[in-house]
Design a protein around this motif. Structure first.
Motif, PDB file in Angstrom:
ATOM      1  N   THR A  11      50.586  46.642  31.730  1.00 14.81           N
ATOM      2  CA  THR A  11      50.285  45.224  31.896  1.00 14.81           C
ATOM      3  C   THR A  11      48.848  44.975  32.313  1.00 14.81           C
ATOM      4  OG1 THR A  11      50.980  45.231  34.214  1.00 14.81           O
ATOM      5  CG2 THR A  11      52.674  44.810  32.552  1.00 14.81           C
ATOM      6  N   CYS A  12      48.048  46.030  32.491  1.00 18.12           N
ATOM      7  CA  CYS A  12      46.671  45.856  32.928  1.00 18.12           C
ATOM      8  C   CYS A  12      45.811  45.211  31.862  1.00 18.12           C
ATOM      9  CB  CYS A  12      46.056  47.206  33.304  1.00 18.12           C
ATOM     10  SG  CYS A  12      46.720  47.885  34.840  1.00 18.12           S
ATOM     11  N   ALA A  13      46.097  45.486  30.622  1.00 15.24           N
ATOM     12  CA  ALA A  13      45.232  44.999  29.556  1.00 15.24           C
ATOM     13  C   ALA A  13      46.048  44.297  28.484  1.00 15.24           C
ATOM     14  CB  ALA A  13      44.455  46.158  28.936  1.00 15.24           C
ATOM     15  N   ALA A  14      45.463  43.256  27.938  1.00 14.50           N
ATOM     16  CA  ALA A  14      46.100  42.542  26.833  1.00 14.50           C
ATOM     17  C   ALA A  14      45.482  43.002  25.525  1.00 14.50           C
ATOM     18  CB  ALA A  14      45.910  41.034  26.992  1.00 14.50           C
ATOM     19  N   GLN A 152      37.693  39.792  29.976  1.00 12.03           N
ATOM     20  CA  GLN A 152      38.706  38.858  30.467  1.00 12.03           C
ATOM     21  C   GLN A 152      40.012  39.127  29.728  1.00 12.03           C
ATOM     22  OE1 GLN A 152      37.516  34.716  30.712  1.00 12.03           O
ATOM     23  NE2 GLN A 152      39.579  34.042  30.240  1.00 12.03           N
ATOM     24  N   GLU A 153      41.053  39.449  30.480  1.00  2.78           N
ATOM     25  CA  GLU A 153      42.330  39.839  29.894  1.00  2.78           C
ATOM     26  C   GLU A 153      43.434  38.902  30.372  1.00  2.78           C
ATOM     27  OE1 GLU A 153      41.241  44.620  29.859  1.00  2.78           O
ATOM     28  OE2 GLU A 153      42.680  43.831  31.318  1.00  2.78           O
ATOM     29  N   MET A 162      44.710  35.536  34.566  1.00  2.00           N
ATOM     30  CA  MET A 162      43.783  36.475  33.941  1.00  2.00           C
ATOM     31  C   MET A 162      43.436  37.625  34.881  1.00  2.00           C
ATOM     32  SD  MET A 162      43.082  34.741  31.073  1.00  2.00           S
ATOM     33  CE  MET A 162      43.231  33.036  30.493  1.00  2.00           C
ATOM     34  N   GLN A 163      42.930  38.692  34.264  1.00  2.00           N
ATOM     35  CA  GLN A 163      42.278  39.773  34.986  1.00  2.00           C
ATOM     36  C   GLN A 163      40.893  39.955  34.402  1.00  2.00           C
ATOM     37  OE1 GLN A 163      45.419  42.780  34.363  1.00  2.00           O
ATOM     38  NE2 GLN A 163      45.626  42.913  36.574  1.00  2.00           N
ATOM     39  N   PHE A 164      39.969  40.462  35.223  1.00  2.00           N
ATOM     40  CA  PHE A 164      38.600  40.675  34.790  1.00  2.00           C
ATOM     41  C   PHE A 164      38.224  42.130  35.043  1.00  2.00           C
ATOM     42  CE2 PHE A 164      38.972  36.180  35.719  1.00  2.00           C
ATOM     43  CZ  PHE A 164      38.326  35.577  34.641  1.00  2.00           C
ATOM     44  N   LYS A 165      38.084  42.884  33.949  1.00  2.00           N
ATOM     45  CA  LYS A 165      37.782  44.312  34.036  1.00  2.00           C
ATOM     46  C   LYS A 165      36.301  44.549  33.792  1.00  2.00           C
ATOM     47  CE  LYS A 165      39.054  46.975  30.614  1.00  2.00           C
ATOM     48  NZ  LYS A 165      39.906  47.767  29.705  1.00  2.00           N
ATOM     49  N   TYR A 173      38.363  46.443  38.554  1.00  2.00           N
ATOM     50  CA  TYR A 173      38.697  45.047  38.296  1.00  2.00           C
ATOM     51  C   TYR A 173      38.212  44.167  39.453  1.00  2.00           C
ATOM     52  CZ  TYR A 173      41.916  46.474  34.563  1.00  2.00           C
ATOM     53  OH  TYR A 173      42.457  46.983  33.409  1.00  2.00           O
ATOM     54  N   LEU A 174      37.932  42.903  39.136  1.00  2.00           N
ATOM     55  CA  LEU A 174      37.723  41.933  40.199  1.00  2.00           C
ATOM     56  C   LEU A 174      39.036  41.764  40.954  1.00  2.00           C
ATOM     57  CD1 LEU A 174      35.596  39.117  38.500  1.00  2.00           C
ATOM     58  CD2 LEU A 174      34.819  41.090  39.832  1.00  2.00           C
TER      59      LEU A 174
END
Length: 212
Positions: A11-14, A152-153, A162-165, A173-174
């Motif tokens: 689930t970390c990345a889309a 941005q994922e 969202m997540q920001f890697k 990640y942020l």
């Protein structure tokens, strides 16, 4: 049947599909093998601002605390705010997410900037240390200034989460971290999974519509 819940890392990345810019491919060498001539190629990794690709956003952690830049751009913290308080603290609560076109697409590349009453700052993770450096997001990025880039994922099943890697450090990640005296600070964290969801952010675009 196994699901993403059985494998949290999934689930970390889309997954995102992008087109390769063929103009970015260079022929760097020729190789003759078994009477066949092979072209050895390399791709220049460059980023350029997408026209009209910047969006104003209010960023919150999973507890609903609002991200705001403080101490003359030296750090960003999450604070509990009403909509009227977000407006009163603008533009320090309004983050500019700038989208970039990437020659070798790997995701949605962005830079995150914010304006204060006097200056503009852009988020950097140089040397794995998160800080805001003075200046707007660059128009073009090649080998330099890649420290300001993040992927941005989107969290699957959630349009506004969202997540920001980090582009430079793919495992980082942020994140939101609680420190002493009840301060919640924006940090760069290795890994994207924890019980608190510290690397997940609620992103509300269009700063004028924060009450919606």
């Amino acid at each position: 049947m196994a699901t993403s819940a059985d494998h949290p890392v999934a689930t970390c990345a889309a997954e995102m599909n992008f087109d390769l810019d063929l103009n970015s491919i260079d022929i760097v060498d020729l190789d003759l093998r078994d009477d066949t001539l092979y072209l050895i190629e390399t791709v220049k990794q460059e980023f350029s601002k997408i026209p009209k690709g910047n969006r104003c956003a209010i960023l919150r952690n999973m507890k609903g605390r609002v991200l705001v830049i403080v101490k003359e751009g030296k750090m960003a913290v999450f604070e509990e705010m009403s909509d009227s308080e977000i407006t009163a603290n603008a533009p320090r609560t309004q983050f500019i997410i700038q989208h970039y076109k990437e020659t070798l697409p790997k995701g949605l590349a962005v830079a995150i900037s914010v304006k204060t009453e006097k200056k503009t700052y852009t988020l950097s993770c140089k040397d794995k240390k998160l800080h805001f450096k003075e200046g707007a997001a660059p128009d073009k990025i090649d080998g330099k200034e890649q420290d300001v880039l993040f992927y941005q994922e989107r969290i699957p099943g959630h349009d506004d989460k969202m997540q920001f890697k980090s582009f430079l450090y793919s495992e980082y990640y942020l994140a939101c971290k609680q420190e002493k005296k009840g301060i919640f600070k924006l940090i760069l964290k290795k890994g994207c999974q924890d019980e608190e969801g510290s690397t997940k952010f609620i992103v509300h675009y269009e700063c004028k519509k924060i009450g919606s």
